[in-house]
Design an enzyme around this catalytic site. Structure first.
Site, PDB file in Angstrom:
ATOM      1  N   ASN A   7       0.880  -1.170   0.000  1.00 48.99           N
ATOM      2  CA  ASN A   7       0.000   0.000   0.000  1.00 48.99           C
ATOM      3  C   ASN A   7       0.921   1.225   0.000  1.00 48.99           C
ATOM      4  O   ASN A   7       1.461   1.596   1.041  1.00 48.99           O
ATOM      5  CB  ASN A   7      -0.897  -0.027   1.241  1.00 48.99           C
ATOM      6  CG  ASN A   7      -1.869   1.138   1.268  1.00 48.99           C
ATOM      7  OD1 ASN A   7      -1.806   2.039   0.422  1.00 48.99           O
ATOM      8  ND2 ASN A   7      -2.762   1.140   2.239  1.00 48.99           N
ATOM      9  N   ARG A  91      -2.680  -1.983  -3.369  1.00 48.29           N
ATOM     10  CA  ARG A  91      -3.933  -1.270  -3.140  1.00 48.29           C
ATOM     11  C   ARG A  91      -3.919  -0.016  -3.996  1.00 48.29           C
ATOM     12  O   ARG A  91      -2.928   0.732  -3.999  1.00 48.29           O
ATOM     13  CB  ARG A  91      -4.033  -0.863  -1.678  1.00 48.29           C
ATOM     14  CG  ARG A  91      -5.226   0.030  -1.448  1.00 48.29           C
ATOM     15  CD  ARG A  91      -5.210   0.635  -0.072  1.00 48.29           C
ATOM     16  NE  ARG A  91      -6.392   1.469   0.083  1.00 48.29           N
ATOM     17  CZ  ARG A  91      -6.373   2.676   0.616  1.00 48.29           C
ATOM     18  NH1 ARG A  91      -5.238   3.200   1.044  1.00 48.29           N
ATOM     19  NH2 ARG A  91      -7.477   3.361   0.729  1.00 48.29           N
ATOM     20  N   HIS A 180     -13.541   2.314   0.255  1.00 47.48           N
ATOM     21  CA  HIS A 180     -13.526   1.193   1.219  1.00 47.48           C
ATOM     22  C   HIS A 180     -14.145  -0.073   0.600  1.00 47.48           C
ATOM     23  O   HIS A 180     -14.606  -0.954   1.321  1.00 47.48           O
ATOM     24  CB  HIS A 180     -14.344   1.512   2.496  1.00 47.48           C
ATOM     25  CG  HIS A 180     -13.784   2.607   3.350  1.00 47.48           C
ATOM     26  ND1 HIS A 180     -14.590   3.497   4.019  1.00 47.48           N
ATOM     27  CD2 HIS A 180     -12.516   2.955   3.646  1.00 47.48           C
ATOM     28  CE1 HIS A 180     -13.845   4.343   4.706  1.00 47.48           C
ATOM     29  NE2 HIS A 180     -12.577   4.029   4.490  1.00 47.48           N
ATOM     30  N   ARG A 241     -13.383  14.590   8.770  1.00 47.45           N
ATOM     31  CA  ARG A 241     -14.151  14.996   7.579  1.00 47.45           C
ATOM     32  C   ARG A 241     -15.605  15.253   7.957  1.00 47.45           C
ATOM     33  O   ARG A 241     -16.167  14.532   8.780  1.00 47.45           O
ATOM     34  CB  ARG A 241     -14.104  13.893   6.512  1.00 47.45           C
ATOM     35  CG  ARG A 241     -12.748  13.774   5.852  1.00 47.45           C
ATOM     36  CD  ARG A 241     -12.720  12.613   4.877  1.00 47.45           C
ATOM     37  NE  ARG A 241     -11.572  11.783   5.151  1.00 47.45           N
ATOM     38  CZ  ARG A 241     -11.438  10.527   4.750  1.00 47.45           C
ATOM     39  NH1 ARG A 241     -12.370   9.943   4.029  1.00 47.45           N
ATOM     40  NH2 ARG A 241     -10.356   9.838   5.062  1.00 47.45           N
ATOM     41  N   GLU A 385      -8.340  -5.902   4.672  1.00 52.20           N
ATOM     42  CA  GLU A 385      -8.222  -5.521   3.263  1.00 52.20           C
ATOM     43  C   GLU A 385      -6.983  -6.156   2.625  1.00 52.20           C
ATOM     44  O   GLU A 385      -7.008  -6.550   1.462  1.00 52.20           O
ATOM     45  CB  GLU A 385      -8.176  -3.996   3.136  1.00 52.20           C
ATOM     46  CG  GLU A 385      -9.516  -3.374   3.483  1.00 52.20           C
ATOM     47  CD  GLU A 385      -9.433  -1.916   3.906  1.00 52.20           C
ATOM     48  OE1 GLU A 385      -9.652  -1.063   3.049  1.00 52.20           O
ATOM     49  OE2 GLU A 385      -9.162  -1.649   5.084  1.00 52.20           O
TER      50      GLU A 385
END
Ligand code: AMP
Length: 403
Positions: A7, A91, A180, A241, A385
């Site tokens: 990643n 990823r 996601h 956020r 993941e």
């Protein structure tokens, strides 16, 4: 087969080496501060002590070289030589409309990822640096890319289009992509396996609640809708956020506060959410602690966070004309019994009955936290993941070898 999962961020690179015969992690680690002085490599070989080193790592090529050196080190490595790495999976945040599943890296795929730089300017260029660095360091090893957006490409246009002039979709591909996806896909599969039901006949809502947070409505095994939009800013209230807000606020605030585009972007992405309302932290643990100590702003932040999540769960139950399974995952979803309790207590009309004892238990495994009588099954499913990236990579490489 051993698969290396990478990643790559702009100044960091995380990695895991999997043995796919057992799906065991042989080693994992991260390189931080790439391109800055004193880069840090933290390497965690399975069953051996962690190794940390500080040196100058100016680019991703050098970072991957350091990773392969760590992995083959006779003392703290995990493999005897680099030939043991038979595939690398990356990823990639944005696959746009071009990718609805994981793919092997080819020159065409690289070109397409570059075309998508506009849609993910902070992420896709860094992922490309990771892919190129593997090209340089492991030139004969096949690579695959697994996209955060791919799982959501099954959404119908009623879910993915915004009600704005359609020319903007045609010209600039402005639409909901969702993120996601790897996590929503992984946990929905795990939940169906746990309940011994075919995913293809379920109505599931998955809540990936971490620093970033998103919900997905999964109908008949496919993403039907998701709360993040063209960017990961839309939807739920998150650590820093804002999530959903009236779009007219943006020009209004820019005008009143004389903010530039960058400043307003930064306000909504980095200085909003739980951090802004609590005035304490973006971290759920700290906010919960302050709330339990009587801090009113922390309580307001927690209550708003829960309220907005409940609204999405209700909306997705309506969107699918029902729900049979609710899944919590990621940092907050897996660990905060208080958050799960507050959410589930407020939506009992859907047929959700939480078992408080089961909810309070801590475990690293998938578990049911609803009562046996609950019409909707509520599960906590630890996300993984990296494992899904490793599995997709393994399957793609195996397929290409047998064809
Ligand atoms: P993630 O982005 O998935 O790593 O999740 C990070 C979030 O999970 C942060 O807000 C953490 O505070 C939260 N988190 C991690 N452990 C716990 C815990 N035991 N209780 C509450 N929140 C937690």
């Amino acid at each position: 087969m051993k698969v290396l999962v990478i990643n790559a961020g702009s100044s960091s690179l995380k990695y895991q080496l999997y043995d796919m015969s057992s799906e065991e992690v042989l080693a994992s680690g991260r390189v931080e501060r790439i391109g800055m002085d004193s880069s840090i490599v933290t390497h965690e070989p399975s069953g051996k002590p962690e190794v940390r080193s500080v040196s100058e790592i100016l680019d991703h090529v050098t970072a991957v070289k350091r990773v392969t050196d760590m992995l083959t080190n006779p003392e703290y490595g995990a493999i005897a030589n680099l030939d043991e790495i038979e595939a690398v999976g990356h990823r990639v945040v944005h696959g746009g409309e071009a990718f609805s599943s994981s793919v092997l890296v080819t020159p065409e795929v690289k070109l397409e990822i570059r075309r998508l730089f506009d849609l993910a300017p902070l992420h896709n260029p860094a992922h490309m640096m990771g892919i190129s660095a593997v090209d340089t360091n492991l030139p004969n090893v096949p690579q695959a890319v697994v996209f955060d957006t791919a799982f959501h490409q099954s959404m119908p246009n009623t879910s993915y289009l915004y009600p704005i002039p359609t020319v903007l979709y045609r010209r600039h591909k402005i639409r909901r992509y969702g993120f996601h996806g790897t996590s929503h896909s992984y946990v929905s599969g795990q939940a169906a396996d746990y309940l011994k039901q075919p995913l293809a006949s379920m109505k599931m809502i998955t809540c990936h609640i971490g620093n970033g947070a998103s919900c997905a409505a999964i109908l008949d095994g496919k993403s039907f809708d998701t709360s993040m939009g063209m960017t990961p800013l839309e939807g739920l209230m998150m650590g820093t956020r804002s999530g959903d807000l009236d779009p007219a606020i943006v020009p209004f605030v820019m005008n009143k506060e004389e903010l530039t585009l960058n400043e307003v972007n930064s306000m909504l992405n980095k200085h909003s959410g739980m951090l802004a309302i609590s005035g304490i932290s973006s971290d759920m643990r700290e906010v919960t602690e302050a709330m339990n100590d009587g801090d009113k702003n922390a309580k307001l932040a927690f209550d708003m966070y829960v309220y907005r999540l409940k609204k999405y769960i209700g909306a997705y139950a309506a969107a699918m004309n029902g729900v049979d399974t609710l899944v919590f995952t990621a940092g907050v979803g897996e660990n905060s019994a208080a958050l799960r309790k507050a959410v589930c207590e407020g939506i009992t009309f859907l047929g959700i009955e939480l078992d408080e004892e089961r909810n309070a238990l801590r475990s690293k495994d998938t578990r049911e936290i609803s009562t046996d009588a609950s019409k909707v099954k509520v599960l906590v499913v630890p996300t993984n993941e990296e494992l899904l990236i490793a599995r997709d990579t393994y399957n793609l490489v195996k397929q290409s070898q047998s064809s």
